[in-house]
Design a protein around this motif. Structure first.
Motif, short mmCIF file in Angstrom:
data_model
loop_
_atom_site.label_atom_id
_atom_site.label_comp_id
_atom_site.label_asym_id
_atom_site.label_seq_id
_atom_site.Cartn_x
_atom_site.Cartn_y
_atom_site.Cartn_z
N THR A 336 0.90 -0.93 0.18
CA THR A 336 -0.42 0.09 0.30
C THR A 336 0.89 1.48 0.32
N LEU A 337 1.90 0.63 1.15
CA LEU A 337 2.73 2.36 0.99
C LEU A 337 3.24 2.50 -0.85
N ALA A 338 4.34 1.55 -0.59
CA ALA A 338 4.99 1.49 -2.28
C ALA A 338 3.89 1.65 -3.58
N GLY A 339 2.32 1.87 -3.66
CA GLY A 339 1.35 1.78 -4.54
C GLY A 339 0.87 3.73 -4.48
N ARG A 340 1.33 4.15 -2.77
CA ARG A 340 0.75 5.47 -3.39
C ARG A 340 1.96 6.37 -2.71
N LEU A 341 3.28 5.73 -2.40
CA LEU A 341 4.98 6.53 -2.78
C LEU A 341 4.59 6.92 -4.68
N GLY A 342 4.59 5.87 -5.86
CA GLY A 342 4.17 5.53 -6.97
C GLY A 342 3.60 6.44 -7.58
N GLU A 343 2.14 6.05 -6.98
CA GLU A 343 1.02 7.28 -7.85
C GLU A 343 1.81 8.45 -7.86
N ALA A 344 1.80 8.84 -6.18
CA ALA A 344 2.26 10.10 -6.35
C ALA A 344 3.50 10.93 -7.25
N GLY A 345 4.59 9.49 -7.08
CA GLY A 345 5.75 10.73 -8.15
C GLY A 345 4.92 10.39 -9.51
N HIS A 346 4.40 9.67 -10.12
CA HIS A 346 3.96 9.89 -11.58
C HIS A 346 3.64 11.15 -11.95
N LEU A 347 2.40 11.42 -10.70
CA LEU A 347 1.96 12.48 -11.08
C LEU A 347 2.96 13.74 -11.02
N ARG A 348 3.79 13.79 -9.61
CA ARG A 348 4.81 15.27 -9.82
C ARG A 348 5.54 14.96 -10.83
N ALA A 349 6.29 13.92 -11.59
CA ALA A 349 6.87 14.08 -12.57
C ALA A 349 5.41 14.19 -14.02
N ARG A 350 4.48 14.23 -13.84
CA ARG A 350 4.14 14.94 -15.03
C ARG A 350 3.04 16.12 -15.42
N THR A 351 3.38 16.44 -13.77
CA THR A 351 2.72 18.15 -13.45
C THR A 351 3.85 18.72 -13.79
N GLU A 352 5.31 18.52 -13.15
CA GLU A 352 5.96 19.49 -12.80
C GLU A 352 7.50 19.09 -14.01
N TYR A 353 7.97 17.77 -13.84
CA TYR A 353 8.92 17.65 -14.31
C TYR A 353 8.96 17.42 -16.15
N SER A 354 8.00 17.56 -16.70
CA SER A 354 7.62 16.92 -18.39
C SER A 354 8.49 17.69 -18.85
N ASN A 355 8.74 16.63 -20.18
CA ASN A 355 10.05 17.30 -20.99
C ASN A 355 9.72 18.64 -21.45
N ASP A 356 7.96 18.86 -21.77
CA ASP A 356 7.66 20.10 -22.22
C ASP A 356 7.44 21.05 -21.29
N ARG A 357 7.41 21.36 -20.34
CA ARG A 357 7.54 22.25 -19.28
C ARG A 357 9.43 22.72 -19.38
N PHE A 358 9.78 21.86 -19.36
CA PHE A 358 11.37 21.90 -19.49
C PHE A 358 11.95 22.22 -20.35
N LEU A 359 11.40 22.14 -22.11
CA LEU A 359 11.40 23.50 -22.96
C LEU A 359 11.27 24.22 -23.13
N SER A 360 9.86 24.94 -22.46
CA SER A 360 9.15 25.68 -22.52
C SER A 360 10.25 26.69 -21.59
N ARG A 361 10.67 26.72 -21.01
CA ARG A 361 11.27 27.53 -19.42
C ARG A 361 12.34 27.75 -20.03
N MET A 362 13.34 27.00 -21.37
CA MET A 362 14.17 27.23 -21.37
C MET A 362 14.46 28.11 -22.66
N LYS A 363 13.39 27.71 -23.34
CA LYS A 363 13.30 28.94 -24.90
C LYS A 363 12.78 29.87 -23.51
N VAL A 364 11.61 30.23 -23.11
CA VAL A 364 12.07 32.01 -22.21
C VAL A 364 13.41 32.26 -21.68
#
Length: 382
Positions: A336-364
């Motif tokens: 249960t703990l492993a699942g909770r951490l994994g799901e939260a990690g996936h959500l954080r990667a998608r919302t905060e650390y996507s390539n699209d977000r990275f490249l758009s920031r660098m373009k600025v």
């Protein structure tokens, strides 16, 4: 907008965090942006090639010393190449580039992408400090992946007003979505190793793999080590001397597809780094994208701020094999703990650390420095 990325070495000579970042930035190509890469070989003759549709010039090197290629031609070639581009992105640390970065043409923007301080070679840092400061004074912008890098660097602190935080990004869909073949292989690996602990990175001292091997003595688990480096024989000897040979697999350097397969087969990613040389830890983002829980260490860098304690990871003191073993065991034993951490990690990667977000920031950042250079040219002409 023509951009030249300058660094020590690049693929296929070496993988790792900074080459990964350069590769990601080189994918920012549109009507306004073209990229080139200037590096040195780890050892060998100069060569030119194209990778991911980006031209690479790798200068000859006699070998490396203190993690820096012995490439005498690099400073002069960098100066020559800079005259034909709009922006030079100097990926630091790289002393050979610092030698000439302050002498780039005035109409060329200089971005210092500060990935980490020089760590572990105190005399080299002392020798290069005046040169690095000159580079930082010349820089139009200094890019860091996390605010802790500025806060912890005596060299960057005086130039904090030039610093901008641009967190790294990953291709979340790639790491999260295995092909049918990758999925089947992952299932077979999970059947073979139902309590698989995975670690990925170069086999170098600051990765803390000796601490992880000591932790494995306390665990009922199988460890897979993906990566290569100068400590390989020492680590294999340690595994043999401690009776771990049957439970530790040195997988070597693997293709991204194979790494993804292991990320989906493993139960936990161990990230036991022990010094501030581990400034960020991109492999954490890849594991989070794949939904894999993490055990990391409480460094004074970005590492524990990316995968946060009790949110996406369990964070333990560095150099503490007992705490590391206890955290890994907890994830292995508590689905249960492993699942909770994994799901939260996936959500954080998608919302905060996507390539699209990275490249758009660098373009600025790119747009800001080119506009600044254009204004300076106009003022000079006027």
């Amino acid at each position: 907008m023509k951009i030249l990325h300058s660094y020590k070495v690049y693929r296929p000579d070496i993988d790792g965090g900074i080459p990964f970042v350069i590769a990601a930035l080189s994918r920012l190509v549109d009507n306004d942006v073209t990229n080139g890469i200037l590096v040195a070989r780890r050892v060998g003759k100069a060569r030119r090639y194209v990778i991911d549709d980006v031209p690479v010039e790798a200068l000859s090197s006699l070998g490396t010393i203190f993690s820096t290629p012995i490439a005498p031609a690099f400073p002069l070639v960098l100066l020559r190449r800079s005259s034909a581009v709009d922006i030079v992105v100097h990926h630091a640390p790289f002393p050979l580039a610092d030698m000439v970065s302050s002498f780039l043409p005035d109409d060329v923007a200089l971005i210092v992408y500060w990935h980490a301080d020089i760590v572990g070679h105190s005399w080299l840092k002392t020798l290069m400090t005046p040169v690095i400061k000159r580079t930082l004074r010349r820089a139009n912008r200094i890019v860091v992946s996390d605010r802790t890098i500025v806060d912890n660097s005596p060299l960057l602190s005086p130039f904090a007003d030039k610093c901008v935080v641009v967190p790294y990004g990953v291709d979340v869909d790639f790491w999260n979505t295995p092909s049918a073949m990758e999925r089947n292989t992952a299932l077979r690996l999970r059947d073979q190793y139902p309590r698989m602990v995975l670690t990925i990175g170069r086999l170098v001292p600051y990765k803390g793999l000796d601490v992880l091997l000591r932790a494995m003595q306390e665990l009922d688990a199988q460890l897979i080590i993906i990566g290569e480096g100068p400590l390989e024989m020492d680590l294999k000897r340690t595994a043999s001397d401690t009776g771990l040979t049957a439970r530790v697999t040195f997988a070597g350097r693997l293709a991204r597809s194979d790494m993804k397969t292991y990320l989906h087969a493993a139960r936990v990613l161990a990230f036991p780094s022990v010094t501030s040389a581990e400034a960020f830890g991109i492999v954490q983002l890849e594991a989070m994208a794949a939904g894999l829980p993490i055990v990391n260490t409480a460094l004074t860098t970005a590492v524990p701020h990316i995968a946060r304690h009790e949110k996406e990871s369990l964070t333990v003191p560095h150099h503490d094999s007992h705490a590391l073993a206890a955290a890994i065991r907890r994830i292995l034993d508590e689905p249960t703990l492993a699942g909770r951490l994994g799901e939260a990690g996936h959500l954080r990667a998608r919302t905060e650390y996507s390539n699209d977000r990275f490249l758009s920031r660098m373009k600025v950042v790119y747009d800001e420095v080119t506009q600044s250079c254009q204004r300076n040219r106009s003022n000079t002409v006027g």
